[in-house]
Scaffold this motif. Structure first.
Motif, short mmCIF file in Angstrom:
data_model
loop_
_atom_site.label_atom_id
_atom_site.label_comp_id
_atom_site.label_asym_id
_atom_site.label_seq_id
_atom_site.Cartn_x
_atom_site.Cartn_y
_atom_site.Cartn_z
N LEU A 105 89.52 -17.19 40.51
CA LEU A 105 88.53 -16.51 41.35
C LEU A 105 89.14 -15.91 42.62
O LEU A 105 88.70 -14.87 43.08
CB LEU A 105 87.43 -17.48 41.76
CG LEU A 105 86.30 -17.72 40.77
CD1 LEU A 105 85.29 -18.69 41.37
CD2 LEU A 105 85.63 -16.42 40.40
N ARG A 106 90.14 -16.57 43.18
CA ARG A 106 90.68 -16.15 44.47
C ARG A 106 91.87 -15.20 44.36
O ARG A 106 92.44 -14.80 45.38
CB ARG A 106 91.09 -17.38 45.28
CG ARG A 106 89.90 -18.29 45.57
CD ARG A 106 90.33 -19.65 46.11
NE ARG A 106 89.19 -20.56 46.21
CZ ARG A 106 88.52 -20.79 47.33
NH1 ARG A 106 88.91 -20.23 48.47
NH2 ARG A 106 87.48 -21.60 47.34
N ARG A 107 92.20 -14.81 43.14
CA ARG A 107 93.33 -13.92 42.90
C ARG A 107 92.85 -12.49 42.71
O ARG A 107 92.12 -12.20 41.76
CB ARG A 107 94.11 -14.38 41.67
CG ARG A 107 94.76 -15.74 41.81
CD ARG A 107 95.46 -16.14 40.53
NE ARG A 107 96.45 -15.15 40.13
CZ ARG A 107 96.39 -14.46 38.99
NH1 ARG A 107 95.39 -14.63 38.16
NH2 ARG A 107 97.33 -13.59 38.70
N ASP A 108 93.27 -11.58 43.58
CA ASP A 108 92.79 -10.21 43.45
C ASP A 108 93.27 -9.55 42.16
O ASP A 108 92.58 -8.68 41.62
CB ASP A 108 93.17 -9.38 44.68
CG ASP A 108 94.65 -9.33 44.95
OD1 ASP A 108 95.06 -8.59 45.87
OD2 ASP A 108 95.42 -10.03 44.26
N GLN A 109 94.44 -9.98 41.67
CA GLN A 109 94.96 -9.38 40.44
C GLN A 109 94.08 -9.68 39.22
O GLN A 109 94.21 -9.02 38.19
CB GLN A 109 96.38 -9.89 40.15
CG GLN A 109 97.37 -9.63 41.26
CD GLN A 109 97.55 -10.84 42.15
OE1 GLN A 109 96.57 -11.54 42.49
NE2 GLN A 109 98.77 -11.12 42.53
N ALA A 110 93.22 -10.65 39.35
CA ALA A 110 92.38 -11.04 38.22
C ALA A 110 91.15 -10.17 38.06
O ALA A 110 90.43 -10.28 37.06
CB ALA A 110 91.96 -12.50 38.37
N TYR A 111 90.90 -9.30 39.03
CA TYR A 111 89.71 -8.44 38.97
C TYR A 111 90.09 -7.04 38.51
O TYR A 111 91.10 -6.49 38.95
CB TYR A 111 89.05 -8.37 40.34
CG TYR A 111 88.46 -9.69 40.76
CD1 TYR A 111 89.24 -10.66 41.38
CD2 TYR A 111 87.11 -9.99 40.53
CE1 TYR A 111 88.71 -11.89 41.75
CE2 TYR A 111 86.57 -11.21 40.90
CZ TYR A 111 87.39 -12.16 41.50
OH TYR A 111 86.86 -13.37 41.87
N ASP A 112 89.30 -6.47 37.65
CA ASP A 112 89.65 -5.17 37.10
C ASP A 112 88.72 -4.04 37.51
O ASP A 112 88.91 -2.90 37.10
CB ASP A 112 89.74 -5.24 35.57
CG ASP A 112 88.60 -6.02 34.94
OD1 ASP A 112 88.74 -6.40 33.76
OD2 ASP A 112 87.58 -6.24 35.62
N HIS A 113 87.70 -4.34 38.31
CA HIS A 113 86.82 -3.30 38.84
C HIS A 113 86.75 -3.46 40.35
O HIS A 113 86.51 -4.57 40.85
CB HIS A 113 85.41 -3.41 38.23
CG HIS A 113 85.38 -3.31 36.74
ND1 HIS A 113 85.41 -2.10 36.09
CD2 HIS A 113 85.33 -4.26 35.79
CE1 HIS A 113 85.37 -2.33 34.78
NE2 HIS A 113 85.32 -3.63 34.57
N TRP A 114 86.95 -2.35 41.06
CA TRP A 114 86.97 -2.39 42.52
C TRP A 114 86.10 -1.31 43.11
O TRP A 114 86.07 -0.18 42.59
CB TRP A 114 88.39 -2.24 43.03
CG TRP A 114 89.24 -3.44 42.76
CD1 TRP A 114 89.91 -3.74 41.61
CD2 TRP A 114 89.49 -4.53 43.67
NE1 TRP A 114 90.56 -4.95 41.74
CE2 TRP A 114 90.32 -5.46 42.99
CE3 TRP A 114 89.07 -4.82 44.97
CZ2 TRP A 114 90.76 -6.65 43.59
CZ3 TRP A 114 89.50 -5.99 45.56
CH2 TRP A 114 90.33 -6.90 44.88
N GLY A 115 85.43 -1.65 44.20
CA GLY A 115 84.73 -0.64 44.99
C GLY A 115 85.70 0.02 45.94
O GLY A 115 86.87 -0.35 46.05
N GLN A 116 85.20 0.99 46.69
CA GLN A 116 86.06 1.82 47.54
C GLN A 116 86.36 1.19 48.88
O GLN A 116 87.22 1.67 49.59
CB GLN A 116 85.41 3.20 47.76
CG GLN A 116 84.38 3.27 48.87
CD GLN A 116 83.07 2.59 48.53
OE1 GLN A 116 82.90 1.97 47.47
NE2 GLN A 116 82.11 2.70 49.43
N GLY A 117 85.68 0.13 49.26
CA GLY A 117 85.93 -0.52 50.54
C GLY A 117 85.01 0.00 51.63
O GLY A 117 84.62 1.16 51.64
N THR A 118 84.68 -0.90 52.53
CA THR A 118 83.86 -0.53 53.69
C THR A 118 84.46 -1.20 54.92
O THR A 118 84.83 -2.38 54.89
CB THR A 118 82.38 -0.93 53.48
OG1 THR A 118 81.60 -0.46 54.57
CG2 THR A 118 82.19 -2.42 53.31
#
Length: 124
Positions: A105-118
């Motif tokens: 859960l805490r690893r960013d590499q494990a996520y494959d969909h990202w928003g643009q950031g705010t």
């Protein structure tokens, strides 16, 4: 597709509410997380809500001040941030994964969909 919103400039001690809106009808089957990245620093985990909303996990820096929730009917997750500190200043990203396991859960590499950031800026 993820769309993050709600960032802004706030004084220390203030509050902000971030939202992450998703397209698609299977959003409830995704684990969704918030990460943040401050200038010159690596992206760090903030909080995550496991698919189905069964459990929510927080970084130590967020515990007691931030609260994550999801509204599957609206395909959104929200991050209520209270008692903000200057060190919370960062670009906040929402991320999602359908297949992530609890231990990642805490690893960013494990996520494959990202928003643009705010951008969240907390002044002292």
């Amino acid at each position: 597709q993820l769309q993050a919103s709600g960032g802004g400039l706030v004084q220390a001690g203030g509050s902000l509410r971030l939202s992450c809106a998703a397209s698609g009808r299977t959003f409830r089957t995704y684990t969704v997380a918030w990460f943040r990245q401050a200038p010159g620093k690596e992206r760090e985990f903030v909080t995550a809500i496991f698919r189905g909303g069964s459990s929510i996990h927080y970084a130590e820096s967020a515990k007691g001040r931030f609260a994550m929730s999801r509204d599957n009917a609206k395909n959104t997750v929200n991050l209520q941030m209270n008692s903000l500190k200057p060190e919370d200043t960062a670009v906040y990203y929402c991320a999602a994964s359908r297949t992530i396991i609890m231990s990642s859960l805490r690893r960013d590499q494990a996520y494959d969909h990202w928003g643009q950031g705010t951008q969240v800026t907390v002044s002292s």
